[in-house]
Write a protein that holds these residues in place. Structure first.
Motif, PDB file in Angstrom:
ATOM      1  N   GLU A  95      -0.439  -0.913  -8.715  1.00 51.91           N
ATOM      2  CA  GLU A  95      -1.100  -1.980  -7.968  1.00 51.91           C
ATOM      3  C   GLU A  95      -0.933  -3.316  -8.684  1.00 51.91           C
TER       4      GLU A  95
ATOM      5  N   LYS B  66      -7.886  -3.190  -7.411  1.00 48.71           N
ATOM      6  CA  LYS B  66      -9.076  -2.678  -6.737  1.00 48.71           C
ATOM      7  C   LYS B  66     -10.000  -1.926  -7.688  1.00 48.71           C
ATOM      8  N   GLU B  67      -9.434  -1.015  -8.498  1.00 48.38           N
ATOM      9  CA  GLU B  67     -10.265  -0.198  -9.374  1.00 48.38           C
ATOM     10  C   GLU B  67     -11.017  -1.058 -10.398  1.00 48.38           C
TER      11      GLU B  67
ATOM     12  N   ARG C  71     -19.250  -4.465  -2.811  1.00 48.57           N
ATOM     13  CA  ARG C  71     -18.562  -3.173  -2.754  1.00 48.57           C
ATOM     14  C   ARG C  71     -17.740  -3.055  -1.471  1.00 48.57           C
TER      15      ARG C  71
ATOM     16  N   LEU D  74     -13.938  -2.943  -8.649  1.00 43.00           N
ATOM     17  CA  LEU D  74     -15.083  -2.063  -8.407  1.00 43.00           C
ATOM     18  C   LEU D  74     -15.816  -1.737  -9.704  1.00 43.00           C
TER      19      LEU D  74
ATOM     20  N   THR E 147     -10.288 -10.228  -6.084  1.00 41.07           N
ATOM     21  CA  THR E 147     -10.193  -9.233  -5.021  1.00 41.07           C
ATOM     22  C   THR E 147      -8.742  -8.812  -4.842  1.00 41.07           C
ATOM     23  N   PRO E 148      -8.501  -7.568  -4.457  1.00 45.21           N
ATOM     24  CA  PRO E 148      -7.123  -7.178  -4.143  1.00 45.21           C
ATOM     25  C   PRO E 148      -6.665  -7.731  -2.791  1.00 45.21           C
ATOM     26  N   ASN E 149      -7.623  -8.314  -2.036  1.00 44.40           N
ATOM     27  CA  ASN E 149      -7.331  -8.830  -0.693  1.00 44.40           C
ATOM     28  C   ASN E 149      -7.396 -10.356  -0.673  1.00 44.40           C
TER      29      ASN E 149
ATOM     30  N   ILE F 121     -14.894  -5.445  -1.613  1.00 42.50           N
ATOM     31  CA  ILE F 121     -14.123  -5.282  -2.864  1.00 42.50           C
ATOM     32  C   ILE F 121     -13.839  -6.664  -3.437  1.00 42.50           C
TER      33      ILE F 121
ATOM     34  N   GLU G 248       0.829  -1.205   0.000  1.00 41.78           N
ATOM     35  CA  GLU G 248       0.000   0.000   0.000  1.00 41.78           C
ATOM     36  C   GLU G 248       0.862   1.253   0.000  1.00 41.78           C
TER      37      GLU G 248
END
Length: 684
Positions: free
Chosen positions: A167, A249-250, A204, A253, A222-224, A207, A157
Motif C-alpha cells: 500500500e 490504511k492500517e 474509523r 486505524l 487518509t488512504p483516500n 479512515i 486496490e
C-alpha cells in the motif's frame, strides 16, 4: 511577557549579511516560549531588521499552536516588506512543515537530510509509474487492468490484494501523480490535541486521522486523499477546511485507536505480536478477579501485556503511566529520553493501575500511599524482571515500571566499551586486595552495571563475596546477595554491620547515602576488605568532596580510597539515518579532538537525521564514557589537606587525567555520537 523572558534562557541574536538570526535556547513548546520569541521579533521590527531567520535547533517536535505562531510572525514581517525563514530543522519538523503547507509560506533552510524537492504532478498512469520504479512488470499491470474492467475496482486496490506491491508503494506513486504528500505516521507527526476535532466513530468509518490544525485548515491523513465526498464530510464534521495527505490504511486505524477506550483498543500496537506471548511468573491467586470484570474481561489485561511487550521490544528502560484530569498518558524511556507512545481516557487509568498492582502482588485498595513491588514476566522466550512503583497524585496514581532485562545485562568488563587506558586502570583497581572503589554518576548512568561486571570479574570459589542492594537487580551464582528492607529496619548500614561478621573478602554496597554507611564502608576498606560502592556525584573528584562533607575524616579517606570511576551513558547515532559531514573549524578549535585525531586535516564526523526507527531523534542505543581517577601518593597528600573542588580539579588537569568530556570526544571522533550529545550528558 517580560516576566516570562526573565525566567527563561535568552534568545541568541546574530547579525548576518542580509538577515538577523535568532536562536532560542529553549524548545518552542508553550505560549510562554512564544511570548519570549515574539518579543525578540517585535524588537527586530522596531529596529527595521525585517529579514529574520529562526533556528529550531532546540525544537524537536511541532504543535499546531507553534505553526500558527510562526505564520503570524511571518505575516507581521511580510506586512513591512520582510520575511521569516526557519533553519536547523530536524527531519520530523521539516516533514510537518511540508505536509501542513507551512513550508509554502516560510522558507526552510538547513534541513537534516536536505530539503525535499518539490514534485510536480505527472500525467503518467499509476501502473506505468510503478513499472518505471521497478516495482511491477508490464504483464502484471496488464493483468490488473483486465481485472479492473471485469469488477470495476481501483487498480491500486487490485495490485495490493494480489500482493504485487505494498500500500505504501501505491500511495507513494499516487503522491507523485497527484502532488499530494504521502506520510508514514509515527510519534511526533501529529498533534494529539487535534484528534478530537473528528469524532472517533467517524474517523474509523472514514479512515481519517487529523494531524494538525493550521488556522482554519486541518491536515488529515487518509488512504483516500483524493476522495472528494469523504473530504467534504470531514469538513462538515470539523468545521475546518481539509488538507489531505496519503497514509496507509492500517497505520491510520492504529493511530485512531490510540486515543479510544481500552475496550475498543486495536492490538496493532504489537505490530502483529500476540499478547498471549507474555506470561506472568509466580502470579498471585485470583483474589482480585473483579478487577478484570470491571474491565469487561480481557481488554485491560491485553492492554497491560501489550504495553510491557512493546516496551521490552523497543528497548525501553522504564514505562511511565500517568493520570491527568482529562486523559491518561503512557511514556517510554528509551536511551534515557521519554517518548509519549499512547494516550487513554482518564477513567480507564484506575483499572490499568489496578491490573499492574495485581501483577506485582500489591494491595489494589490502597490508593493513598506509595507502593513498591516487582513482577517477572516471560516474553519472546526470555525472562524479564519489572520493578513497580506507584505514587499518589492530585487526580490519580502515577506508576513507573523499571524494566530489568537479564538478556541485555552486561556482566563483563571487556564489554563496557571502555577506552583501553580506562579499562586497564579499572582492572588495576579491582586487582587490589583491599580498599574502597567508587563508581559515580547520576541515576541511570550505568553504575550498577559496572559494579556487576566487576563482581563477575572477581567472582571465584576462593572468595567470599557479599552484596547489599536496593533492590537485587540481577542474580549471580556463588555471590551472596542481600536486599535492604527499611520496613523491618534493615538498611544499608545495618546489613553492612552484620556482613562484616560473615568473613567477607569483597563487599558490594549498592549505594552510599548517608554518614553511617560511609563510615562503616571506609572502616571495612581499612581492615582488609575490598569494598565496591556507588555515589551520586557528577565526576570523580566529586566523590572525594562528598565523602568529606558527609563527615569522613580526610586522613581515613586518603588511606581507604583506591580509586573512583565516573561514568555516563551517551546516545549513539542511529545507523538507519546516519550521515557524515566535515566538522566546522570552530567546532574543531573549541574541542580537544587532537587527543584522538589529526586535526591538521579535515575531520569527518557523523550525526543522525532522524527517522521512524529512532523516534526522529537521530540516536538509537547508548554507550558509556568514563573518567578513572586512581589514588596516587600525590592525591593521598591532597586528600589529607581536605581540599575543595577547585584544588581537585586542578589536580586532574595537572596530571593529564582524561575527563568524561574528553572520553566522549573519543566516541565523537569514532563517529559513534555527537558533540551536542556529549555536552547534554556531561554538562546537563
Amino acid at each position: 511577557m517580560a516576566e516570562a523572558a526573565q525566567t527563561r534562557s535568552p534568545v541568541l541574536k546574530t547579525a548576518a549579511a542580509t538577515s538577523v538570526q535568532l536562536r532560542p535556547a529553549f524548545p518552542l513548546a508553550t505560549p510562554a516560549d512564544f511570548d519570549v520569541l515574539r518579543d525578540e521579533i517585535n524588537a527586530c521590527i522596531r529596529q527595521r531588521e525585517l529579514r529574520v531567520v529562526v533556528e529550531l535547533t532546540t525544537t524537536r517536535v511541532l504543535t499546531s499552536a507553534l505553526l500558527d505562531f510562526l505564520l503570524d510572525m511571518n505575516d507581521a514581517l511580510r506586512a513591512r516588506g520582510g520575511w521569516l525563514q526557519l533553519s536547523k530543522i530536524n527531519a520530523l519538523c521539516a516533514e510537518v512543515l511540508r505536509i501542513t503547507g507551512v513550508s509554502t509560506h516560510i522558507a526552510l533552510l538547513d534541513v537534516d537530510g536536505g530539503n525535499a524537492p518539490a514534485v510536480a504532478p505527472t500525467r503518467q498512469r499509476l501502473g506505468d509509474m510503478l513499472v518505471s520504479r521497478g516495482l511491477l512488470r508490464e504483464e502484471q499491470v496488464n493483468e490488473a487492468l483486465a481485472m479492473q474492467k471485469q469488477n470495476g475496482r481501483k487498480l491500486g486496490e487490485i495490485l495490493i490484494n494480489k500482493r504485487w506491491v505494498t500500500e505504501q508503494d501505491v500511495l507513494a506513486a499516487l503522491s507523485g501523480q497527484l502532488s499530494i504528500p504521502a506520510v508514514q505516521l509515527r510519534a511526533g507527526l501529529f498533534d494529539a490535541s487535534v484528534a478530537t476535532l473528528l469524532p472517533v466513530k467517524a474517523a474509523r468509518r472514514l479512515i481519517a486521522k487529523p494531524l494538525f490544525r493550521v488556522r482554519d485548515e486541518i491536515t488529515v491523513a487518509t488512504p483516500n486523499a483524493q476522495n472528494i465526498p469523504i473530504l467534504k464530510e470531514i469538513q462538515e464534521l470539523t468545521g475546518h477546511r481539509v488538507r489531505a495527505v496519503f497514509a496507509p490504511k492500517e497505520k491510520v486505524l492504529e493511530f485512531i485507536e490510540q486515543g479510544t477506550e481500552v475496550q475498543e483498543l486495536s492490538l496493532e500496537l504489537l505490530d502483529g505480536e500476540s499478547v498471549q506471548d507474555l506470561e506472568l511468573v509466580e502470579s498471585v491467586e485470583e483474589n482480585f478477579a473483579h478487577i478484570d470484570e470491571i474491565a469487561s474481561g480481557s481488554p485491560i489485561i491485553n492492554l497491560s501485556n501489550s504495553l510491557i511487550q512493546r516496551a521490552i521490544r523497543e528497548g525501553a528502560s522504564d514505562i511511565h503511566i500517568e493520570t491527568f484530569r482529562d486523559k491518561g498518558r503512557v511514556r517510554f524511556r528509551i536511551d534515557g529520553v521519554l517518548y509519549e507512545v499512547m494516550t487513554l481516557r482518564a477513567e480507564l487509568m484506575p483499572a490499568l493501575v489496578s491490573r499492574l498492582k495485581v501483577m506485582a502482588n500489591l494491595d489494589i485498595a490502597e490508593r493513598r500511599l506509595p507502593q513498591d513491588g516487582r513482577m517477572q514476566v516471560i516474553t519472546g522466550g526470555r525472562s524479564v524482571d519489572l520493578r513497580f512503583s506507584s505514587l499518589p497524585g492530585l487526580v490519580g496514581e502515577k506508576v513507573v515500571l523499571r524494566i530489568l532485562d537479564k538478556s541485555h545485562a552486561i556482566l563483563d568488563v571487556d564489554q563496557l566499551g571502555m577506552a583501553e587506558g580506562n579499562r586497564n586502570k579499572y582492572l588495576d583497581l579491582l586487582s587490589r586486595g583491599y580498599g574502597l572503589i567508587l563508581v559515580t554518576g547520576p541515576t541511570g548512568s550505568g553504575k550498577t552495571t559496572s559494579l556487576y561486571a566487576a563482581l563477575n570479574k572477581l567472582n571465584s570459589l576462593d572468595r567470599n563475596i557479599i552484596t547489599i542492594e536496593d533492590p537485587v537487580e540481577y542474580q549471580m551464582d556463588i555471590i551472596n546477595q542481600n536486599e535492604v528492607r527499611p520496613a523491618v529496619g534493615l538498611g544499608f548500614a545495618t546489613i553492612l554491620k552484620h556482613v562484616l561478621r560473615q568473613d567477607p573478602d569483597i563487599i558490594m554496597v549498592g549505594e552510599i547515602r548517608e554518614k553511617e554507611t560511609a563510615t562503616i564502608a571506609v572502616q571495612a576498606a581499612l581492615t582488609g576488605h575490598l569494598v565496591l560502592s556507588t555515589l551520586h556525584t557528577n565526576d570523580s573528584v566529586g566523590a572525594i568532596t562528598r565523602l568529606i562533607d558527609m563527615g569522613i575524616e580526610p586522613y581515613l579517606l586518603s588511606s581507604a580510597l583506591v580509586g573512583v570511576m565516573a561514568q555516563r551513558l551517551v546516545r549513539t547515532i542511529c545507523p538507519n539515518c546516519r550521515s557524515t559531514f566535515i566538522a566546522p573549524g570552530e567546532l574543531v578549535s573549541d574541542n580537544d579532538f587532537q587527543l584522538y585525531a589529526d586535526t591538521s586535516r579535515p575531520l569527518k564526523l557523523a550525526k543522525g537525521r532522524g527517522c521512524g526507527e529512532c523516534y526522529d531523534s537521530g540516536y538509537k542505543g547508548r554507550a558509556a564514557i568514563h573518567e578513572v581517577l586512581e589514588t596516587s601518593e600525590d592525591l593521598q597528600r591532597l586528600i589529607v589537606s581536605s581540599p575543595n573542588r577547585d584544588a581537585l580539579t586542578d589536580f586532574i588537569r595537572e596530571h593529564d587525567i582524561r575527563t568524561l568530556y574528553q572520553d566522549g570526544l573519543r566516541r565523537v571522533v569514532a563517529q559513534e555520537t555527537t558533540v551536542e550529545e556529549i555536552k547534554r550528558v556531561v554538562n546537563g
